[in-house]
Design a protein around this motif. Structure first.
Motif, PDB file in Angstrom:
ATOM      1  N   THR A  95      39.495  38.554  30.872  1.00  0.00           N
ATOM      2  CA  THR A  95      39.782  39.820  31.536  1.00  0.00           C
ATOM      3  C   THR A  95      41.108  39.820  32.276  1.00  0.00           C
ATOM      4  OG1 THR A  95      38.863  41.475  33.069  1.00  0.00           O
ATOM      5  CG2 THR A  95      38.566  39.156  33.654  1.00  0.00           C
ATOM      6  N   HIS A  96      41.664  41.040  32.425  1.00  0.00           N
ATOM      7  CA  HIS A  96      42.815  41.279  33.304  1.00  0.00           C
ATOM      8  C   HIS A  96      42.372  42.033  34.553  1.00  0.00           C
ATOM      9  CE1 HIS A  96      45.879  39.929  30.478  1.00  0.00           C
ATOM     10  NE2 HIS A  96      45.310  40.648  29.532  1.00  0.00           N
ATOM     11  N   SER A  97      41.073  42.209  34.719  1.00  0.00           N
ATOM     12  CA  SER A  97      40.550  42.988  35.840  1.00  0.00           C
ATOM     13  C   SER A  97      40.103  42.084  36.977  1.00  0.00           C
ATOM     14  CB  SER A  97      39.348  43.824  35.371  1.00  0.00           C
ATOM     15  OG  SER A  97      38.625  44.336  36.468  1.00  0.00           O
ATOM     16  N   PRO A  98      40.673  42.239  38.180  1.00  0.00           N
ATOM     17  CA  PRO A  98      40.181  41.453  39.311  1.00  0.00           C
ATOM     18  C   PRO A  98      38.745  41.790  39.665  1.00  0.00           C
ATOM     19  CG  PRO A  98      41.730  43.131  40.056  1.00  0.00           C
ATOM     20  CD  PRO A  98      41.780  43.150  38.566  1.00  0.00           C
ATOM     21  N   VAL A  99      38.296  42.999  39.308  1.00  0.00           N
ATOM     22  CA  VAL A  99      36.907  43.384  39.567  1.00  0.00           C
ATOM     23  C   VAL A  99      35.965  42.546  38.702  1.00  0.00           C
ATOM     24  CG1 VAL A  99      35.229  45.266  39.456  1.00  0.00           C
ATOM     25  CG2 VAL A  99      37.557  45.721  40.244  1.00  0.00           C
ATOM     26  N   LEU A 100      36.198  42.521  37.404  1.00  0.00           N
ATOM     27  CA  LEU A 100      35.330  41.759  36.511  1.00  0.00           C
ATOM     28  C   LEU A 100      35.469  40.261  36.732  1.00  0.00           C
ATOM     29  CD1 LEU A 100      35.666  43.760  33.176  1.00  0.00           C
ATOM     30  CD2 LEU A 100      33.878  43.906  34.909  1.00  0.00           C
ATOM     31  N   ALA A 101      36.674  39.818  37.110  1.00  0.00           N
ATOM     32  CA  ALA A 101      36.886  38.392  37.365  1.00  0.00           C
ATOM     33  C   ALA A 101      36.096  37.905  38.572  1.00  0.00           C
ATOM     34  CB  ALA A 101      38.369  38.106  37.573  1.00  0.00           C
ATOM     35  N   ALA A 102      35.614  38.833  39.399  1.00  0.00           N
ATOM     36  CA  ALA A 102      34.851  38.479  40.594  1.00  0.00           C
ATOM     37  C   ALA A 102      33.365  38.283  40.291  1.00  0.00           C
ATOM     38  CB  ALA A 102      35.021  39.563  41.653  1.00  0.00           C
ATOM     39  N   LEU A 103      33.014  38.110  39.029  1.00  0.00           N
ATOM     40  CA  LEU A 103      31.612  37.893  38.655  1.00  0.00           C
ATOM     41  C   LEU A 103      31.022  36.772  39.513  1.00  0.00           C
ATOM     42  CD1 LEU A 103      29.241  38.475  36.731  1.00  0.00           C
ATOM     43  CD2 LEU A 103      30.272  36.831  35.128  1.00  0.00           C
ATOM     44  N   PRO A 104      29.995  37.061  40.308  1.00  0.00           N
ATOM     45  CA  PRO A 104      29.455  36.054  41.231  1.00  0.00           C
ATOM     46  C   PRO A 104      29.016  34.773  40.539  1.00  0.00           C
ATOM     47  CG  PRO A 104      28.600  38.226  41.769  1.00  0.00           C
ATOM     48  CD  PRO A 104      29.325  38.363  40.457  1.00  0.00           C
ATOM     49  N   GLY A 105      29.412  33.658  41.099  1.00  0.00           N
ATOM     50  CA  GLY A 105      29.007  32.359  40.590  1.00  0.00           C
ATOM     51  C   GLY A 105      29.784  31.866  39.388  1.00  0.00           C
ATOM     52  N   ALA A 106      30.757  32.644  38.926  1.00  0.00           N
ATOM     53  CA  ALA A 106      31.476  32.254  37.719  1.00  0.00           C
ATOM     54  C   ALA A 106      32.485  31.146  37.989  1.00  0.00           C
ATOM     55  CB  ALA A 106      32.206  33.461  37.127  1.00  0.00           C
ATOM     56  N   ARG A 107      32.663  30.293  36.985  1.00  0.00           N
ATOM     57  CA  ARG A 107      33.779  29.357  36.971  1.00  0.00           C
ATOM     58  C   ARG A 107      34.984  30.122  36.450  1.00  0.00           C
ATOM     59  NH1 ARG A 107      32.117  23.657  34.312  1.00  0.00           N
ATOM     60  NH2 ARG A 107      34.085  23.101  35.355  1.00  0.00           N
ATOM     61  N   VAL A 108      36.040  30.201  37.251  1.00  0.00           N
ATOM     62  CA  VAL A 108      37.231  30.964  36.886  1.00  0.00           C
ATOM     63  C   VAL A 108      38.301  30.005  36.390  1.00  0.00           C
ATOM     64  CG1 VAL A 108      39.014  32.546  37.696  1.00  0.00           C
ATOM     65  CG2 VAL A 108      36.674  32.738  38.599  1.00  0.00           C
ATOM     66  N   TRP A 109      38.769  30.246  35.168  1.00  0.00           N
ATOM     67  CA  TRP A 109      39.810  29.429  34.555  1.00  0.00           C
ATOM     68  C   TRP A 109      41.063  30.273  34.381  1.00  0.00           C
ATOM     69  CZ3 TRP A 109      38.985  24.257  33.380  1.00  0.00           C
ATOM     70  CH2 TRP A 109      37.657  23.819  33.430  1.00  0.00           C
TER      71      TRP A 109
END
Length: 242
Positions: free
Chosen positions: A190-204
């Motif tokens: 994603t390019h969306s900071p909203v979707l990237a904020a998925l709780p508990g996700a590992r962000v790469w």
């Protein structure tokens, strides 16, 4: 030893030693892809990929979806809808390490090919299908996610925010959160900071360095949006000077 939770459909992605990659393959020269082929890639119950265009996000999620048995242009495991084959051969060189007893169902939502996928559904109808082509762009994306992404399984999404407003992005985020809470696995580019904020996700974060695990608030994506919203005139002056 008993499992402490549902097994992940894909725990880890690694290169298949039986299928070496040709040194001239373009995808092998993408730093993020080269890193996965060299070191492997561990996935969590929720995994988010962020980064600039061309960094390899879509290449990775496409290959993951195809190695799991989904179509390159979207759909569930076994989907065969094709309008124009353009996918890389990366998936042929990957091994997916799956959790014992994990769900085998999956669905791939790929923004750039959804119009063709909806046509594929119309040409191969089932009684339960919704009339996606008759909905607005954003409504059809949300309806597809809610209709096809249910229960445990692997759900892969490639830049779904392209069709969504802010409130639409929040609605999709809520659906993905419920999926993960119910034992599903989500992998999201994603390019969306909203979707990237998925709780508990590992962000790469994906870039010229390859892949690096990063806190949401420390990604270039979030910092850039925060900077722009705090003072858009600074960015506009910079554009005028170029």
């Amino acid at each position: 030893m008993p499992l402490t939770g549902p097994a992940l459909p894909v725990r880890r992605v690694r290169a298949d030693a039986r299928e070496p990659v040709d040194a001239g393959a373009w995808f092998a020269r993408v730093p993020a892809v080269a890193q996965v082929l060299r070191d492997g890639w561990d996935l969590g119950a929720a995994t988010v990929l962020v980064g600039e265009n061309g960094a390899g996000k879509s290449t990775l999620v496409e290959a993951l979806a195809m190695a799991f048995g989904m179509g390159a242009e979207g759909g569930s495991t076994g989907a065969r809808g094709v309008t124009r084959a353009s996918e890389s051969a990366l998936w042929r060189h990957l091994v997916l390490e799956r959790g014992a007893g994990a769900a085998k169902r999956g669905f791939f939502l790929r923004a750039e090919t959804m119009h063709g996928f909806f046509t594929y559904l119309e040409d191969n109808p089932s009684p339960a299908d919704l009339a996606f082509h008759e909905m607005s762009h954003g409504e059809s994306f949300l309806a597809l996610a809610e209709d096809r992404m249910r229960g445990r399984g692997l759900y892969v999404l490639d830049e779904p925010e392209s069709a969504l407003s802010f409130t639409g992005s929040l609605a999709l985020l809520a659906h993905l959160r419920r999926l993960v809470a119910g034992g599903a696995q989500v992998v999201l580019s994603t390019h969306s900071p909203v979707l990237a904020a998925l709780p508990g996700a590992r962000v790469w974060e994906v870039g010229g360095w390859g892949l690096r695990e990063t806190r949401w608030e420390e990604t270039d994506l979030v910092l850039s949006w925060q900077g722009f919203l705090a003072g858009p005139e600074r960015y506009l002056r910079r554009l005028d000077a170029e």
